[in-house]
Motif scaffolding. Structure first.
Motif, PDB file in Angstrom:
ATOM      1  N   VAL A 122      90.134 -26.860   1.097  1.00 52.80           N
ATOM      2  CA  VAL A 122      89.615 -25.650   1.747  1.00 52.80           C
ATOM      3  C   VAL A 122      88.256 -25.940   2.392  1.00 52.80           C
ATOM      4  CG1 VAL A 122      88.852 -23.281   1.409  1.00 52.80           C
ATOM      5  CG2 VAL A 122      90.845 -24.113   0.170  1.00 52.80           C
ATOM      6  N   HIS A 125      88.624 -27.685   5.615  1.00 52.05           N
ATOM      7  CA  HIS A 125      89.039 -26.810   6.720  1.00 52.05           C
ATOM      8  C   HIS A 125      87.881 -25.951   7.205  1.00 52.05           C
ATOM      9  CE1 HIS A 125      93.322 -26.978   4.806  1.00 52.05           C
ATOM     10  NE2 HIS A 125      93.074 -28.036   5.546  1.00 52.05           N
ATOM     11  N   LEU A 126      87.129 -25.405   6.252  1.00 51.22           N
ATOM     12  CA  LEU A 126      86.050 -24.486   6.629  1.00 51.22           C
ATOM     13  C   LEU A 126      84.904 -25.196   7.339  1.00 51.22           C
ATOM     14  CD1 LEU A 126      85.825 -22.120   3.508  1.00 51.22           C
ATOM     15  CD2 LEU A 126      86.712 -21.592   5.777  1.00 51.22           C
ATOM     16  N   LEU A 215      97.331 -27.055   3.223  1.00 51.26           N
ATOM     17  CA  LEU A 215      97.347 -28.233   4.078  1.00 51.26           C
ATOM     18  C   LEU A 215      96.349 -29.256   3.563  1.00 51.26           C
ATOM     19  CD1 LEU A 215      97.292 -26.374   7.517  1.00 51.26           C
ATOM     20  CD2 LEU A 215      99.247 -26.986   6.107  1.00 51.26           C
TER      21      LEU A 215
END
Lengths: 436, 436
Positions: A122, A125-126, A215
């Motif tokens: 996460v 992604h961020l 993902l």
């Protein structure tokens, strides 16, 4: 590559806690307001302006009471606590910046591997691929006792577990093929299930079915940082890490450490240049060399308060009670289950000193970097040329003033000498870290 | 007046990504933008809270394969919501932010610390939705062979909550001294180990960070079974409820009032949020047309597959609905997962074929259909029956159109009638939640 010869990397070591500068001049109000995260946002934006490679957010999970068997001295000085979970600060830091790398510390001894693998994905992604994992095994029984254990596992056992842990989280990150997401609007298919696999991991310590339910991180995995100085820790670093941070003291020790990790990495079939060794240092800067020397002299004055702070810190780190020793006697001989290299460094620099003197004088890492920005920049360049690379991890006091001295004084002097970057070449953290 | 929450039923995961108004959800769901738009809209609308669900598995109960799951993006991929909350906090000022934390996934110390870190980063607006996880597949990602039995899950959750609650109380309100002269950060006599030893958990404490503005972050609960109700009565400030009509709402409210009293709490201490999927439009006719189209779409193969997938999931991974003849009877087994949901879905299905069930109404909470004014009126009437201390939890697809329909269509109609708040009178989430 030639124009980059001699260039080195910069990182900053910090914690999500009240900045220690609160009790001195220039402390501002950050001891009251630190918890809302704004201080750290300002901090990181300054580092990005100075083109640092990364900020390393350390972490621990305990309120120590090793010193004197009470939390008193710990909480008086606010050494380890209060400390927020840095994983939740990272998204805010990522949103406030565009290029700089952000390491969060997550312990292999306390996090369930699935949770950790997912959290790091996460964050990747961020941040658009700018986060990294500082892999620690933790070293304190007090922290272990917050997670259901009576005692933490032995030093080498922790690293054996960590090896398996890393293998497992990598398997989870690889459980989705890069082309698993098809997003075919015609057939309405989001992902191809034949490209997502269970991991069915059953190791000696961990058992996880998988696959990861999100993902994979950008670039396959986050950037890895590691800090273990013991032989077992170095072995772990050589096998996994992209960057290794170390508090080796003096040019010879720095060289030895770097060469040792590089040799070990080669034995794992890795290109030694794919591991960047960053040396902990705390430059002391002023307008003139004399003023800087005077600052150092003042910081070396032996006070009970400084001695107490250091001894409480070492007690927490090694879980030995330093309060039982006479401060006016020579430094005692001790062993530890964690932070072995830190303790060894403390002893090494204690010869001929009383415990009080050794404690009050103790500083972590590197070589003496004292003077004007130009003097220090010059010395940093020379040291790196001798050691061979690869950069420095600044670990000075977290205060707005000190941050400014580094980012507005020292870094421009380094940049003028072509020693550190003046812009980020690549969009992702690892590419920038490995660019020179 | 009643409260409003938004149920982010697919967490920070893949949302509706095909069809009208799906925008760039297919590739941008990992980015914070859509959630930030949602949160700022909810605040404009006068919502109390954003309730973010979470699960941690890629389901393969249906058809014994991950194919359907990944083809449509059913509950996977899904990012951990906790790391989005800091970003939502910085984009809003009043909205309560509730992230889901599973008692089998999070060690209690980690959860307690994250919730408090978030309470600081949100300036007193953090909450956790405590769940026990539904399927074996989740449990298998966390080292279990099979998930625990339903009753035992709640026994474990109860103990988990006890540890977390004690950690939240481990620093007295006046523990931080911040004496700049001595200097002293905190008073150690006001920080206490918890020394918890239970059947499932063991934790020494104290927490290694300071209490946030709320001290105890808001606790939410989402199960409606008897153990779930007991858990809510003992620990929660708000709970999610599945009721199909105002009488059921009233019955649940009365039941919870009694349970709260038996735990020494007042009915006003727990706000029940009734799940609803309202269908709103400019006119009643438009809304009826939307319903008519939805009913037609329910007969497509894709829609049937999707419904059977959900039935398989809520069974806790025990019943594969792909194995049954669509034109045969509905298997009446309930399973071990979301038992309340399964019961609601299977109600009165003894005489139905599986196809009839799968193409029938969705039965997920309260149905409201009509113009903004009609639905506002209906919601007010339902709440009249249910009585005080309640609200609705709105569950809609995550598209900007669906968000605006509610926050800028329905909310003004509710506010005009004095049914929802027109301002946030307090600075913390709990104070606003308990204000009426």
């Amino acid at each position: 590559m030639t124009e980059k010869a001699g260039m080195f990397h910069l990182g900053w070591f910090m914690n999500f806690m009240p900045p220690k500068s609160w009790r001195g001049r220039w402390g501002g109000h950050d001891a009251e307001n630190w918890a809302d995260g704004q201080f750290f946002v300002d901090f990181l934006q300054s580092l990005e302006r100075a083109c640092f490679d990364f900020m390393m957010l350390e972490d621990s999970a305990m309120v120590p009471d090793a010193y004197g068997g009470t939390m008193e001295v710990e909480l008086k000085h606010s050494l380890y606590a209060p400390k927020h979970d840095p994983v939740l600060l990272a998204p805010i830091l990522a949103k406030a910046t565009k290029h700089i790398g952000i390491f969060t510390t997550m312990s292999t001894s306390f996090y369930p591997p699935f949770l950790l693998a997912r959290s790091q994905a996460v964050l990747s992604h961020l941040s658009n691929g700018r986060t990294g994992w500082n892999i620690v095994t933790s070293s304190e029984h007090r922290a272990a006792q917050n997670f259901g254990m009576d005692e933490l596992w032995d030093h080498d056992d922790r690293y054996d577990r960590a090896d398996e842990f890393v293998e497992l989280v990598e398997a989870l990150w690889n459980s989705w093929d890069p082309d698993a997401v098809v997003m075919d609007r015609q057939s309405g298919a989001y992902a191809d299930h034949t490209k997502v696999r269970t991991v069915d991991f059953e190791g000696k310590y961990y058992k996880v079915r998988g696959p990861l339910n999100t993902l994979p991180p950008l670039n396959g995995r986050p950037v890895y940082c590691q800090a273990g100085g013991s032989p077992r820790g170095r072995e772990f670093a050589a096998r996994h890490a992209d960057t290794v941070i170390t508090a080796a003291v003096g040019i010879e020790a720095m060289k030895e450490y770097r060469n040792d990790v590089r040799e070990r990495a080669e034995r794992y079939g890795r290109d030694p240049d794919s591991i960047k060794l960053l040396f902990v240092s705390s430059p002391v800067l002023a307008d003139t060399d004399e003023e800087a020397q005077a600052l150092v002299a003042r910081s070396r004055e032996v006070t009970d308060w400084k001695a107490e702070e250091t001894l409480a810190h070492l007690s927490a780190l090694t879980e030995n009670d330093f309060s039982v020793y006479d401060w006016d006697e020579p430094v005692p001989e001790l062993t530890t289950n964690g932070h072995r290299s830190t303790l060894a460094d403390f002893f090494k620099n204690s010869h001929g000193k009383t415990l009080r003197e050794a404690a009050a004088n103790w500083q972590i890492g590197g070589v003496a970097l004292v003077g004007t920005p130009d003097t220090v920049a010059e010395r940093m360049g020379e040291t790196m040329a001798e050691v061979g690379g690869d950069g420095y991890l600044i670990a000075g006091q977290m205060s707005r003033r000190y941050i400014g001295e580094i980012t507005e004084g020292l870094v421009p002097a380094l940049q003028r000498r072509g020693l550190t970057r003046t812009e980020y070449e690549y969009p992702h953290f690892r590419e920038n870290l490995l660019a020179f | 007046m009643f409260h409003l929450g938004w149920f982010l039923g697919d967490s920070t995961g893949i949302h509706k990504w095909t069809g009208s108004w799906a925008s760039t959800n297919g590739k941008d769901w990992t980015k914070p933008d859509i959630y930030i738009d949602l949160a700022t809209s909810l605040e404009r609308g006068g919502f109390d809270l954003l309730f973010i669900e979470d699960t941690a598995m890629v389901e393969d109960t249906f058809g014994g394969s991950m194919e359907t799951t990944l083809k449509y993006g059913m509950m996977a991929p899904k990012n951990d919501p906790m790391m989005y909350i800091p970003l939502l906090a910085r984009a809003t000022k009043h909205l309560g932010l509730v992230g889901t934390v599973s008692t089998i996934q999070y060690p209690p110390y980690l959860a307690a610390r994250q919730a408090v870190t978030l309470d600081h980063l949100t300036a007193g607006r953090s909450g956790i939705n405590v769940v026990t996880s539904v399927t074996h597949r989740v449990a298998q990602n966390f080292g279990y062979d099979r998930h625990l039995e339903h009753a035992e899950r709640y026994a474990m959750a109860d103990e988990w909550m006890e540890v977390v609650s004690q950690l939240w109380e481990s620093w007295d309100p006046d523990a931080i001294v911040l004496d700049y002269d001595e200097p002293r950060y905190a008073d150690h006599t006001k920080v206490h180990p918890i020394n918890f030893e239970g059947k499932y958990f063991k934790c020494r404490g104290p927490l290694n960070t300071i209490p946030g503005p709320q001290r105890r972050p808001v606790v939410a609960q989402a199960g409606n079974s008897t153990p779930g109700r007991e858990f809510a009565a003992a620990h929660a400030d708000t709970m999610l409820a599945l009721c199909k009509n105002p009488d059921e709402m009233k019955a649940l409210r009365l039941d919870m009032d009694e349970r709260l009293k038996s735990h020494g709490r007042k009915p006003a201490d727990l706000k029940i949020l009734f799940m609803t999927i309202p269908v709103v439009a400019d006119t009643d006719q438009d809304a009826a047309e939307i319903v008519r189209r939805a009913e037609l779409e329910r007969t497509s193969d894709e829609a049937i597959t999707s419904r059977l997938w959900y039935l398989s999931y809520t069974s806790g991974g025990t019943i594969d609905y792909a194995k049954y003849d669509l034109d045969g009877p509905v298997p009446q087994e309930i399973g071990v997962g979301e038992t309340t949901t399964s019961k609601a879905w299977l109600e009165n299905s003894e005489q139905m074929t599986l196809r009839e069930l799968a193409t029938g109404p969705f039965n997920y909470g309260m149905d409201f259909v009509g113009s903004f004014d009609t639905v506002a009126e209906q919601m007010g009437e339902a709440m009249e029956v249910a009585g005080p201390n309640s609200g609705f939890l709105v569950y809609k697809p995550v598209t900007r159109k669906d968000i605006l329909d509610i926050t800028d269509g329905l909310c003004p109609a509710l506010r005009k009638r004095g049914l929802i708040r027109s301002s946030y009178d307090y600075s913390t989430f709990r104070e606003n939640l308990l204000a009426f």
